[in-house]
Structure formats: C-alpha cells, structure tokens
Design a protein around this motif. Structure first.
Motif, PDB file in Angstrom:
ATOM      1  N   VAL A  52      -2.936 -27.266 -16.029  1.00  0.00           N
ATOM      2  CA  VAL A  52      -1.739 -27.906 -15.482  1.00  0.00           C
ATOM      3  C   VAL A  52      -1.230 -27.133 -14.274  1.00  0.00           C
ATOM      4  N   ALA A  53      -1.242 -25.801 -14.343  1.00  0.00           N
ATOM      5  CA  ALA A  53      -0.785 -24.993 -13.208  1.00  0.00           C
ATOM      6  C   ALA A  53      -1.652 -25.235 -11.982  1.00  0.00           C
ATOM      7  N   TRP A  54      -2.977 -25.306 -12.156  1.00  0.00           N
ATOM      8  CA  TRP A  54      -3.866 -25.561 -11.026  1.00  0.00           C
ATOM      9  C   TRP A  54      -3.667 -26.978 -10.476  1.00  0.00           C
ATOM     10  N   ILE A  55      -3.510 -27.945 -11.340  1.00  0.00           N
ATOM     11  CA  ILE A  55      -3.301 -29.323 -10.873  1.00  0.00           C
ATOM     12  C   ILE A  55      -2.005 -29.411 -10.083  1.00  0.00           C
ATOM     13  N   PHE A  56      -0.948 -28.795 -10.580  1.00  0.00           N
ATOM     14  CA  PHE A  56       0.324 -28.796  -9.860  1.00  0.00           C
ATOM     15  C   PHE A  56       0.171 -28.123  -8.498  1.00  0.00           C
ATOM     16  N   THR A  57      -0.477 -26.975  -8.484  1.00  0.00           N
ATOM     17  CA  THR A  57      -0.656 -26.248  -7.227  1.00  0.00           C
ATOM     18  C   THR A  57      -1.454 -27.070  -6.230  1.00  0.00           C
ATOM     19  N   ASN A  58      -2.507 -27.700  -6.677  1.00  0.00           N
ATOM     20  CA  ASN A  58      -3.384 -28.431  -5.763  1.00  0.00           C
ATOM     21  C   ASN A  58      -2.787 -29.741  -5.272  1.00  0.00           C
ATOM     22  N   THR A  59      -1.841 -30.304  -5.992  1.00  0.00           N
ATOM     23  CA  THR A  59      -1.329 -31.620  -5.595  1.00  0.00           C
ATOM     24  C   THR A  59       0.086 -31.600  -5.053  1.00  0.00           C
ATOM     25  N   GLN A  60       0.910 -30.644  -5.410  1.00  0.00           N
ATOM     26  CA  GLN A  60       2.327 -30.747  -5.100  1.00  0.00           C
ATOM     27  C   GLN A  60       2.837 -29.840  -3.992  1.00  0.00           C
ATOM     28  N   ILE A  61       2.191 -28.753  -3.674  1.00  0.00           N
ATOM     29  CA  ILE A  61       2.814 -27.818  -2.741  1.00  0.00           C
ATOM     30  C   ILE A  61       2.399 -28.037  -1.290  1.00  0.00           C
ATOM     31  N   GLY A  62       1.562 -29.017  -1.016  1.00  0.00           N
ATOM     32  CA  GLY A  62       1.291 -29.437   0.353  1.00  0.00           C
ATOM     33  C   GLY A  62       0.307 -28.588   1.129  1.00  0.00           C
ATOM     34  N   ILE A  63      -0.601 -27.930   0.490  1.00  0.00           N
ATOM     35  CA  ILE A  63      -1.623 -27.178   1.213  1.00  0.00           C
ATOM     36  C   ILE A  63      -2.700 -28.138   1.677  1.00  0.00           C
ATOM     37  N   GLU A  64      -3.095 -28.012   2.939  1.00  0.00           N
ATOM     38  CA  GLU A  64      -4.237 -28.798   3.412  1.00  0.00           C
ATOM     39  C   GLU A  64      -5.476 -27.966   3.200  1.00  0.00           C
ATOM     40  N   TRP A  65      -6.411 -28.520   2.493  1.00  0.00           N
ATOM     41  CA  TRP A  65      -7.579 -27.763   2.071  1.00  0.00           C
ATOM     42  C   TRP A  65      -8.725 -27.867   3.065  1.00  0.00           C
ATOM     43  N   ASN A  66      -8.437 -27.579   4.346  1.00  0.00           N
ATOM     44  CA  ASN A  66      -9.457 -27.524   5.393  1.00  0.00           C
ATOM     45  C   ASN A  66     -10.224 -28.844   5.471  1.00  0.00           C
ATOM     46  N   LEU A  67      -9.472 -29.935   5.484  1.00  0.00           N
ATOM     47  CA  LEU A  67     -10.092 -31.248   5.536  1.00  0.00           C
ATOM     48  C   LEU A  67     -10.653 -31.513   6.927  1.00  0.00           C
ATOM     49  N   SER A  68     -11.600 -32.391   7.014  1.00  0.00           N
ATOM     50  CA  SER A  68     -12.246 -32.695   8.280  1.00  0.00           C
ATOM     51  C   SER A  68     -11.291 -33.461   9.192  1.00  0.00           C
ATOM     52  N   PRO A  69     -11.223 -33.085  10.462  1.00  0.00           N
ATOM     53  CA  PRO A  69     -10.345 -33.784  11.412  1.00  0.00           C
ATOM     54  C   PRO A  69     -10.971 -35.042  12.016  1.00  0.00           C
ATOM     55  N   VAL A  70     -12.126 -35.461  11.547  1.00  0.00           N
ATOM     56  CA  VAL A  70     -12.798 -36.624  12.116  1.00  0.00           C
ATOM     57  C   VAL A  70     -11.907 -37.846  11.922  1.00  0.00           C
ATOM     58  N   GLY A  71     -11.651 -38.554  13.014  1.00  0.00           N
ATOM     59  CA  GLY A  71     -10.820 -39.744  12.962  1.00  0.00           C
ATOM     60  C   GLY A  71      -9.353 -39.466  13.203  1.00  0.00           C
ATOM     61  N   ARG A  72      -8.916 -38.222  13.139  1.00  0.00           N
ATOM     62  CA  ARG A  72      -7.517 -37.890  13.358  1.00  0.00           C
ATOM     63  C   ARG A  72      -7.291 -37.212  14.700  1.00  0.00           C
ATOM     64  N   VAL A  73      -8.308 -36.616  15.247  1.00  0.00           N
ATOM     65  CA  VAL A  73      -8.175 -35.874  16.497  1.00  0.00           C
ATOM     66  C   VAL A  73      -8.929 -36.628  17.576  1.00  0.00           C
ATOM     67  N   THR A  74      -8.268 -36.871  18.695  1.00  0.00           N
ATOM     68  CA  THR A  74      -8.924 -37.531  19.821  1.00  0.00           C
ATOM     69  C   THR A  74      -9.005 -36.530  20.978  1.00  0.00           C
ATOM     70  N   PRO A  75     -10.120 -36.513  21.684  1.00  0.00           N
ATOM     71  CA  PRO A  75     -10.264 -35.560  22.794  1.00  0.00           C
ATOM     72  C   PRO A  75      -9.373 -35.949  23.971  1.00  0.00           C
ATOM     73  N   ARG A  76      -8.896 -34.931  24.706  1.00  0.00           N
ATOM     74  CA  ARG A  76      -8.086 -35.166  25.898  1.00  0.00           C
ATOM     75  C   ARG A  76      -8.999 -35.354  27.100  1.00  0.00           C
ATOM     76  N   LYS A  77      -8.477 -36.035  28.105  1.00  0.00           N
ATOM     77  CA  LYS A  77      -9.224 -36.201  29.338  1.00  0.00           C
ATOM     78  C   LYS A  77      -9.150 -34.921  30.155  1.00  0.00           C
ATOM     79  N   TRP A  78     -10.245 -34.634  30.831  1.00  0.00           N
ATOM     80  CA  TRP A  78     -10.296 -33.432  31.662  1.00  0.00           C
ATOM     81  C   TRP A  78      -9.627 -33.707  33.003  1.00  0.00           C
ATOM     82  N   ASN A  79      -8.936 -32.712  33.499  1.00  0.00           N
ATOM     83  CA  ASN A  79      -8.379 -32.777  34.857  1.00  0.00           C
ATOM     84  C   ASN A  79      -9.315 -32.010  35.777  1.00  0.00           C
TER      85      ASN A  79
END
Length: 81
Positions: A52-79
């Motif tokens: 229960v302590a591990w489940i609470f820790t993993n779901t409730q305290i908001g740590i991002e577990w090094n998830l993949s940024p694919v689809g969330r990050v878009t590259p900027r245009k070069w100047n």
C-alpha cells in the motif's frame, strides 16, 4: 597438519548440531509460541502495508518516472543568422 585437525573439529560440530536438532524436533509435545500463533499474520500484514505504501507513493505524490517525451515535445525552428 592443521587441515585434518580443523576438518575433524568441523565434522564433530556438524554431527553434534544435527543430533541436537533431531532431538529437539523428536519431542512431539511442542507448545505453540508467539511465532507459531501470530507469525503468518504479522508477515502478511507487513507485506500489505509495504504494498500500500508503494502504491500510494507511485500514484499520489506526482513523480514523473522518466516517461518518454515522444508526442509532447516539438522541435523549435532554427534561426539562421
């Protein structure tokens, strides 16, 4: 010279301890002690508490577990200057 002496001592100790364990377990009148009565319940409750302590820790305290940024990050245009 030392090796045979050590080997004989270890053999005799091992034989004595095995005989003592046999004698201890051969007495059929074993009265249940604390560990016999409550050991499994304490083990199970501790396991549930840790899970229960591990489940609470993993779901409730908001740590991002090094998830993949694919689809969330878009590259900027070069100047080009």
């Amino acid at each position: 010279m030392m090796f045979p002496l050590t080997r004989n001592i270890l053999r005799s100790l091992k034989t004595q301890s095995i005989q003592q364990i046999r004698a201890k377990h051969s007495h059929g009148n074993h009265s249940p002690d604390f560990h016999d009565k409550y050991g499994n319940a304490i083990l199970v409750s501790g396991t549930i508490f840790c899970a229960v302590a591990w489940i609470f820790t993993n779901t409730q305290i908001g740590i991002e577990w090094n998830l993949s940024p694919v689809g969330r990050v878009t590259p900027r245009k070069w100047n080009n200057q």
